[in-house]
Design an enzyme around this catalytic site. Structure first.
Site, PDB file in Angstrom:
ATOM      1  N   HIS A 155      43.398 -17.616  -1.569  1.00  9.23           N
ATOM      2  CA  HIS A 155      44.429 -18.480  -2.160  1.00  9.23           C
ATOM      3  C   HIS A 155      44.172 -19.902  -1.668  1.00  9.23           C
ATOM      4  O   HIS A 155      43.704 -20.094  -0.546  1.00  9.23           O
ATOM      5  CB  HIS A 155      45.840 -18.051  -1.720  1.00  9.23           C
ATOM      6  CG  HIS A 155      46.891 -19.072  -2.036  1.00  9.23           C
ATOM      7  ND1 HIS A 155      47.468 -19.169  -3.286  1.00  9.23           N
ATOM      8  CD2 HIS A 155      47.430 -20.067  -1.292  1.00  9.23           C
ATOM      9  CE1 HIS A 155      48.332 -20.184  -3.275  1.00  9.23           C
ATOM     10  NE2 HIS A 155      48.330 -20.740  -2.086  1.00  9.23           N
ATOM     11  N   LYS A 178      42.570 -13.363   1.650  1.00  7.36           N
ATOM     12  CA  LYS A 178      43.527 -12.308   1.295  1.00  7.36           C
ATOM     13  C   LYS A 178      43.092 -10.949   1.872  1.00  7.36           C
ATOM     14  O   LYS A 178      41.941 -10.775   2.292  1.00  7.36           O
ATOM     15  CB  LYS A 178      43.661 -12.249  -0.230  1.00  7.36           C
ATOM     16  CG  LYS A 178      44.303 -13.510  -0.825  1.00  7.36           C
ATOM     17  CD  LYS A 178      44.544 -13.339  -2.315  1.00  7.36           C
ATOM     18  CE  LYS A 178      45.244 -14.560  -2.895  1.00  7.36           C
ATOM     19  NZ  LYS A 178      45.565 -14.389  -4.324  1.00  7.36           N
ATOM     20  N   GLU A 188      53.163 -25.316   1.885  1.00  4.51           N
ATOM     21  CA  GLU A 188      52.446 -24.091   2.294  1.00  4.51           C
ATOM     22  C   GLU A 188      51.899 -24.208   3.716  1.00  4.51           C
ATOM     23  O   GLU A 188      51.907 -23.232   4.466  1.00  4.51           O
ATOM     24  CB  GLU A 188      51.325 -23.791   1.296  1.00  4.51           C
ATOM     25  CG  GLU A 188      51.868 -23.353  -0.055  1.00  4.51           C
ATOM     26  CD  GLU A 188      50.791 -23.001  -1.073  1.00  4.51           C
ATOM     27  OE1 GLU A 188      51.164 -22.605  -2.190  1.00  4.51           O
ATOM     28  OE2 GLU A 188      49.588 -23.113  -0.754  1.00  4.51           O
ATOM     29  N   TYR A 213      55.399 -16.717  -2.182  1.00  7.64           N
ATOM     30  CA  TYR A 213      55.083 -16.717  -3.615  1.00  7.64           C
ATOM     31  C   TYR A 213      56.351 -16.811  -4.464  1.00  7.64           C
ATOM     32  O   TYR A 213      56.375 -16.330  -5.603  1.00  7.64           O
ATOM     33  CB  TYR A 213      54.290 -15.467  -3.969  1.00  7.64           C
ATOM     34  CG  TYR A 213      52.814 -15.556  -3.624  1.00  7.64           C
ATOM     35  CD1 TYR A 213      51.980 -16.479  -4.255  1.00  7.64           C
ATOM     36  CD2 TYR A 213      52.238 -14.713  -2.673  1.00  7.64           C
ATOM     37  CE1 TYR A 213      50.625 -16.557  -3.953  1.00  7.64           C
ATOM     38  CE2 TYR A 213      50.879 -14.788  -2.364  1.00  7.64           C
ATOM     39  CZ  TYR A 213      50.087 -15.708  -3.017  1.00  7.64           C
ATOM     40  OH  TYR A 213      48.745 -15.789  -2.728  1.00  7.64           O
ATOM     41  N   ASN A 247      41.746 -11.218  -5.529  1.00  5.97           N
ATOM     42  CA  ASN A 247      40.802 -12.310  -5.798  1.00  5.97           C
ATOM     43  C   ASN A 247      40.397 -13.083  -4.543  1.00  5.97           C
ATOM     44  O   ASN A 247      40.035 -14.253  -4.614  1.00  5.97           O
ATOM     45  CB  ASN A 247      41.349 -13.238  -6.898  1.00  5.97           C
ATOM     46  CG  ASN A 247      42.637 -13.918  -6.500  1.00  5.97           C
ATOM     47  OD1 ASN A 247      43.196 -13.645  -5.446  1.00  5.97           O
ATOM     48  ND2 ASN A 247      43.106 -14.824  -7.340  1.00  5.97           N
TER      49      ASN A 247
HETATM   50  P1  CMP Z   1      46.932 -17.173  -5.961  1.00  6.71           P
HETATM   51  O1  CMP Z   1      46.067 -18.377  -6.026  1.00  6.71           O
HETATM   52  O2  CMP Z   1      47.147 -16.551  -4.643  1.00  6.71           O
HETATM   53  O3  CMP Z   1      48.353 -17.523  -6.597  1.00  6.71           O
HETATM   54  C1  CMP Z   1      49.152 -16.568  -7.250  1.00  6.71           C
HETATM   55  C2  CMP Z   1      48.469 -15.259  -7.398  1.00  6.71           C
HETATM   56  O4  CMP Z   1      49.023 -14.387  -8.337  1.00  6.71           O
HETATM   57  C3  CMP Z   1      47.069 -15.487  -7.915  1.00  6.71           C
HETATM   58  O5  CMP Z   1      46.285 -16.058  -6.906  1.00  6.71           O
HETATM   59  C4  CMP Z   1      46.658 -14.111  -8.362  1.00  6.71           C
HETATM   60  O6  CMP Z   1      46.029 -13.374  -7.332  1.00  6.71           O
HETATM   61  C5  CMP Z   1      47.997 -13.492  -8.689  1.00  6.71           C
HETATM   62  N1  CMP Z   1      48.052 -13.208 -10.115  1.00  6.71           N
HETATM   63  C6  CMP Z   1      48.024 -14.095 -11.112  1.00  6.71           C
HETATM   64  N2  CMP Z   1      48.076 -13.450 -12.296  1.00  6.71           N
HETATM   65  C7  CMP Z   1      48.120 -12.122 -12.018  1.00  6.71           C
HETATM   66  C8  CMP Z   1      48.192 -10.956 -12.797  1.00  6.71           C
HETATM   67  N3  CMP Z   1      48.212 -11.027 -14.139  1.00  6.71           N
HETATM   68  N4  CMP Z   1      48.228  -9.778 -12.171  1.00  6.71           N
HETATM   69  C9  CMP Z   1      48.214  -9.709 -10.805  1.00  6.71           C
HETATM   70  N5  CMP Z   1      48.164 -10.797 -10.008  1.00  6.71           N
HETATM   71  C10 CMP Z   1      48.114 -11.989 -10.613  1.00  6.71           C
END
Ligand code: CMP
Length: 141
Positions: free
Chosen positions: A117, A11, A128, A51, A114
């Protein structure tokens, strides 16, 4: 055990911090093989479509803004049980809850930023991968 393919994304936060190499080293170290990769920048439309399942969630626009805030590195990983193996090496979605040594524990800041993904199941992995790659761009081996 089945040979699977899964989609992985480094990311924008991790790309900005020069952690592409660190992330890919952990994926390869977990026995996953990179069979396709590209560095791209998503548009709002592309990030929203990728998403789409989260469209009704409160964090959707924040997620789209973050995912379009800079380049991302997308790669297809192949290997035995690749979907689960990738999720194990990524760690929990919230880096604060991720096990030590996982990518998110090491490189993630919070649940939004984070670092990575990964596809969560075989059907999402297929969708995906096809979102970013043509079959001709993948070098299975
Ligand atoms: P990812 O695995 O990319 O899939 C969906 C993403 O939504 C997840 O990782 C998080 O980075 C994001 N996400 C999930 N919950 C929250 C939240 N409460 N606030 C912001 N981002 C979120």
């Amino acid at each position: 055990m089945a040979i699977e393919r899964t989609l992985s994304i480094v990311k924008p936060d991790a790309v900005r911090k020069n952690h592409i190499g660190g992330v890919l080293a952990k994926l390869e170290g977990a026995g996953l093989t990179i069979i396709g990769a590209k560095l791209i920048k998503l548009s709002q439309e592309q990030a929203g479509a990728f998403y789409g399942v989260h469209r009704e969630r409160s964090f959707f626009q924040e997620l789209v803004d973050f995912m379009t805030s800079g380049p991302i590195m997308v790669q297809v990983l192949e290997g035995e049980n690749a979907i689960l193996r990738n999720r194990e090496v990524m760690g929990a979605t919230d880096p604060a809850k991720a096990e030590a040594g996982t990518i998110r524990a090491e490189y993630g800041a919070d649940i939004g930023e984070n670092a990575v993904h990964g596809s969560d199941a075989p059907d999402t992995a297929r969708t995906e991968i096809a979102f970013f790659f043509a079959e001709s761009e993948l070098q299975s081996r």
